[in-house]
Design a protein around this motif. Sequence first.
Motif, mmCIF file in Angstrom:
data_model
loop_
_atom_site.group_PDB
_atom_site.id
_atom_site.type_symbol
_atom_site.label_atom_id
_atom_site.label_comp_id
_atom_site.label_asym_id
_atom_site.label_seq_id
_atom_site.Cartn_x
_atom_site.Cartn_y
_atom_site.Cartn_z
ATOM 1 N N ARG A 84 0.814 -1.223 0.000
ATOM 2 C CA ARG A 84 0.000 0.000 0.000
ATOM 3 C C ARG A 84 0.841 1.262 0.000
ATOM 4 N NH1 ARG A 84 -2.424 -4.114 2.357
ATOM 5 N NH2 ARG A 84 -4.682 -4.400 2.118
ATOM 6 N N GLY A 85 1.879 1.263 -0.801
ATOM 7 C CA GLY A 85 2.631 2.484 -1.018
ATOM 8 C C GLY A 85 3.757 2.743 -0.058
ATOM 9 N N GLY A 86 4.108 1.749 0.755
ATOM 10 C CA GLY A 86 5.227 1.931 1.671
ATOM 11 C C GLY A 86 6.554 1.895 0.941
ATOM 12 N N PRO A 87 7.630 2.306 1.609
ATOM 13 C CA PRO A 87 8.946 2.363 0.961
ATOM 14 C C PRO A 87 9.565 0.981 0.860
ATOM 15 C CG PRO A 87 9.125 3.028 3.250
ATOM 16 C CD PRO A 87 7.671 2.767 3.002
ATOM 17 N N SER A 88 9.564 0.405 -0.321
ATOM 18 C CA SER A 88 10.150 -0.924 -0.476
ATOM 19 C C SER A 88 10.604 -1.116 -1.912
ATOM 20 C CB SER A 88 9.130 -2.014 -0.110
ATOM 21 O OG SER A 88 9.698 -3.295 -0.263
ATOM 22 N N LEU A 89 11.913 -1.206 -2.108
ATOM 23 C CA LEU A 89 12.448 -1.543 -3.421
ATOM 24 C C LEU A 89 11.961 -2.931 -3.794
ATOM 25 C CD1 LEU A 89 14.387 -0.988 -5.803
ATOM 26 C CD2 LEU A 89 16.214 -1.976 -4.400
ATOM 27 N N ASN A 90 11.522 -3.091 -5.032
ATOM 28 C CA ASN A 90 10.916 -4.334 -5.475
ATOM 29 C C ASN A 90 11.547 -4.750 -6.797
ATOM 30 O OD1 ASN A 90 8.900 -5.991 -7.016
ATOM 31 N ND2 ASN A 90 7.741 -5.758 -5.129
ATOM 32 N N VAL A 91 12.020 -5.981 -6.876
ATOM 33 C CA VAL A 91 12.590 -6.514 -8.110
ATOM 34 C C VAL A 91 11.827 -7.780 -8.481
ATOM 35 C CG1 VAL A 91 14.629 -7.487 -9.226
ATOM 36 C CG2 VAL A 91 14.877 -5.554 -7.666
ATOM 37 N N LYS A 92 11.076 -7.717 -9.557
ATOM 38 C CA LYS A 92 10.298 -8.847 -10.065
ATOM 39 C C LYS A 92 9.378 -9.438 -8.994
ATOM 40 C CE LYS A 92 11.749 -11.782 -13.038
ATOM 41 N NZ LYS A 92 12.477 -12.827 -13.782
ATOM 42 N N SER A 117 20.020 -9.698 -1.847
ATOM 43 C CA SER A 117 19.963 -10.103 -3.259
ATOM 44 C C SER A 117 19.119 -9.138 -4.080
ATOM 45 C CB SER A 117 19.402 -11.528 -3.376
ATOM 46 O OG SER A 117 20.269 -12.471 -2.801
ATOM 47 N N VAL A 118 18.016 -8.654 -3.503
ATOM 48 C CA VAL A 118 17.158 -7.699 -4.210
ATOM 49 C C VAL A 118 17.921 -6.410 -4.460
ATOM 50 C CG1 VAL A 118 15.143 -6.202 -3.955
ATOM 51 C CG2 VAL A 118 14.956 -8.630 -3.438
ATOM 52 N N GLN A 119 18.596 -5.914 -3.438
ATOM 53 C CA GLN A 119 19.308 -4.645 -3.563
ATOM 54 C C GLN A 119 20.450 -4.747 -4.570
ATOM 55 O OE1 GLN A 119 20.665 -3.170 0.232
ATOM 56 N NE2 GLN A 119 20.311 -1.054 -0.346
ATOM 57 N N VAL A 120 21.228 -5.807 -4.494
ATOM 58 C CA VAL A 120 22.358 -5.973 -5.417
ATOM 59 C C VAL A 120 21.866 -6.215 -6.834
ATOM 60 C CG1 VAL A 120 24.356 -7.413 -5.979
ATOM 61 C CG2 VAL A 120 23.932 -6.750 -3.615
ATOM 62 N N SER A 121 20.797 -7.001 -6.992
ATOM 63 C CA SER A 121 20.252 -7.266 -8.328
ATOM 64 C C SER A 121 19.787 -5.982 -9.000
ATOM 65 C CB SER A 121 19.087 -8.255 -8.243
ATOM 66 O OG SER A 121 19.499 -9.501 -7.737
ATOM 67 N N ALA A 122 19.239 -5.065 -8.204
ATOM 68 C CA ALA A 122 18.728 -3.807 -8.750
ATOM 69 C C ALA A 122 19.847 -2.921 -9.279
ATOM 70 C CB ALA A 122 17.924 -3.062 -7.691
ATOM 71 N N PHE A 123 21.020 -2.970 -8.645
ATOM 72 C CA PHE A 123 22.086 -2.029 -8.991
ATOM 73 C C PHE A 123 23.258 -2.657 -9.754
ATOM 74 C CE2 PHE A 123 19.995 0.011 -5.383
ATOM 75 C CZ PHE A 123 19.880 1.314 -5.837
ATOM 76 N N ALA A 124 23.269 -3.981 -9.899
ATOM 77 C CA ALA A 124 24.449 -4.653 -10.452
ATOM 78 C C ALA A 124 24.790 -4.176 -11.864
ATOM 79 C CB ALA A 124 24.246 -6.168 -10.437
#
Length: 864
Positions: free
Chosen positions: A368-376, A393-400
């Motif tokens: 519901r709009g909270g702060p959360s980086l999301n990958v797939k 893994s999510v954080q590194v996958s987003a920036f790799a």
Amino acid sequence: MNRLVWKIVIPVLAGLGATICAVMAFQFCGTQNTVIQIGAATIAGALGNQIFIFLGNRLMRLHAWLIRPRPGEVVFAFGRLPLDKDYAVQAGGKGRSLARMRQEGLPVPDGCVLLANAFVDEELSPQAKEQMLKEVNRLRGGRPAAFAVRSSALLEDSTRASFAGEYESVLDVSTDAEILNAIRSVFQSGKSTRVESYTRSQGIEENPQRLAVVIQKMVHPDFSGVLFTADPLTGNLSRMTGNFVPGLGEKLVSGQVNAQSFIIDRPSGNFDGPIEMQPYAKNLYRIAHRIETDFGCSQDLEWAVSGKKIFILQARPITTLNSYDPVNAVWNDSLKGEFLWSATNLMEACPEVLTPLTASMLPYLTQRGGPSLNVKGYPINGIIGGRFYVNISVQVSAFARLFKGDVRRTYQELSGWWGDIPAGMEIPLIPLTREEWFKGVIPELMKSMLQFSRYRKKAQQFLRENRENCRKLDLEVRSAKNGHDLFQLWNEKIFPYYRDSYLYVVSNSTDVQVKVEQELRDMVGEEDAIALMSNLGGLSHQLESLGPMAGLGLVADGKMSREEYLDHYGHRGVNEGEVAWPRPSEDPDWLDHRLAEWKLSPVDVKKMLESQHAAFEAAWDRFCLKLPAKVAYMEKRLDKAAKAARTREQVRSEATRGMSVFRSFCLRAGNILGIGNDVFFLTIDEVLPSLSTQELFVHDLIPRRKDTYERYRSLPPYPAFIRGRFDPFAWAADPNRRRDLFDAASQTTQAPGSVDDGKLLTGFAGALGVVEGTVRRLDSLEESGQFEAGEVLVTKMTNIGWTPLFPRAAAIITDLGAPLSHAAIVARELGIPAVVGCGDATSRLKTGDRVRVYGGRGLVEILQ
């Protein structure tokens, strides 16, 4: 027209509209100035694009209205089933999934769904029968045709439970009479012992007998199989794993034959498997990838090849990757896939196991709009056994990709948040194509950056107004007269405030201090760098985290009143991230106890700060002498770090004050619902409907959840780093466990030790786990009365009839089968170690033998 057609039609209309408007503007703008003509064409093209998108959406809605369900309609073609209404729920898991894929243009054989409410008193209603026969005639198209009749229970093929093989399926029926008999058989199978046993084992309270029925055109395959878009045992997302057999897939699912296996790597799509599968691998990978993307989670697919064409026969979530237990209200997000998790920066706010209500706010907020980086579909924040973790893994996958795919280099840029990763521990990545990164990840990152920027700009206003806003909200909560009023207050004020507070915290969190310290280490060495970074409060006023300690001294010296102290710091404490934790301000004796402790060993906070400031000044003098050219630069860097630290601390303190409002809401909800503090053992998604309807739905689960909560609380704190699937209880029971890290890969690849020749059986890894037990060999199901709880079941093969025995088994070993056969599928869901497809287990093992089963390795060690 299905959903895929509209996905094509609307962009085409938009492009056509943009072109028409641009050409007309260019030709008739009333000037020969080319620059003006181009500008007019650009503006008109953009306007035309939006107008035609609007018109296309209106046409789509008109089409949906024209084919809307008629009153009393309970049988729907796949292409007509409404997917956003109650009809979709009544279609059950399989029916809904097949209809959605068919409407997306995926290669699903045509068919229809008989909704659950098509059955009256366990029989197909006359109205439904008439509609069904009409749909079957449409499917025949005037020619003889064969059909498959299959179950579609309302809970079947869900993330919670698959019910794989539990209901009957009737294949290759042609006449109306055969179809009606098949429907009756499928529906009646919902009352079978195996369905009842499976339902109990999954802790499902809902009525499993409510089911819809699917009628689908029969595919006579050259070969058929199953495909997992992620490894169902380890959660490895970097490869798809599959099996196939000649002919119908029932032989595979039932375990009657050993299948051929294959692997498809991701995101490359490279195939490794039998040569006969090679021509279809690329297309199967493309289809599977698309289904996974559309459904938003890893999928278990049934497929077939007929006449060189691939058909998708079923798609359901991989239930072994389900992270939520709704009965006990426990999340274990390490089960979602193979990730690296860290809790190094999160345990300080919530050092204890979270109650269900607190834990439930994380997924609720994320959705519901909270702060959360999301990958797939994988969020950066998660919960493992009642404790907060962040998904590295999510954080590194987003920036790799920003660092040319260099995983270690990427993590170095993020390590300020989570610290160094233990040597030898790899960071599993989420497989991303270039297109997915540009179209999915980049917009997500940009959205987050803009959102955080807005909240950073409003931080000072938040700090000025928050205390008074909390007072007002708390008063409104306490004044709520009934559940409806409290529910409305939640939606209108409390949750928006809670979400914004969380956003302020995340937006004002920064690793600038870590980066400045690293610069200083390189310039002047470790000792002076630490001294220069240890006076951030002195550079920008006292840090908020020092306030509770320093305030006690002020109260003791008569320089601050008790009321002022509690107003400033009465919301802070050891477990402030937990809503069930009573705030210090709630205890009238709390401050007296703290002051008594203070007087026994008073601390001169001022003197300590002065000493630290002196060390800073000395280090700064040395810096100025050594690097005079860098003085102005470093002054700005230190000032920036100090201001960032101060703001971060203040924002966190005020956001934590907001937890008191949330706690007040929960206590009021417990009072209104008549359950008091037991409200903390419900989830927010259970509390809110109970308030709105004034009816408590899951009250009977509270005692069980309390017991579960205490069991988790009895465990030692989990490792700071976790990679792969983590079972807190198995880890805690291991006398050789490491407390700093857990790596599932090393756990499952550890050899069982030295074994003599002839003392080892090998097969397919069916389900993870290591167990030692006594063998009970059953040559037929009729011998099941001999089987005792806790024994290791050894048999030639299992099918759906064996399911009632599974919950009693310590482990399962079979001669025939594959990782995706019935024994493996059900054992995985029940958490029973299993080794299938051993070949000669029944000839080498007899009742009474002692064995050790390594389910994750596909090994059985014969001990005695």
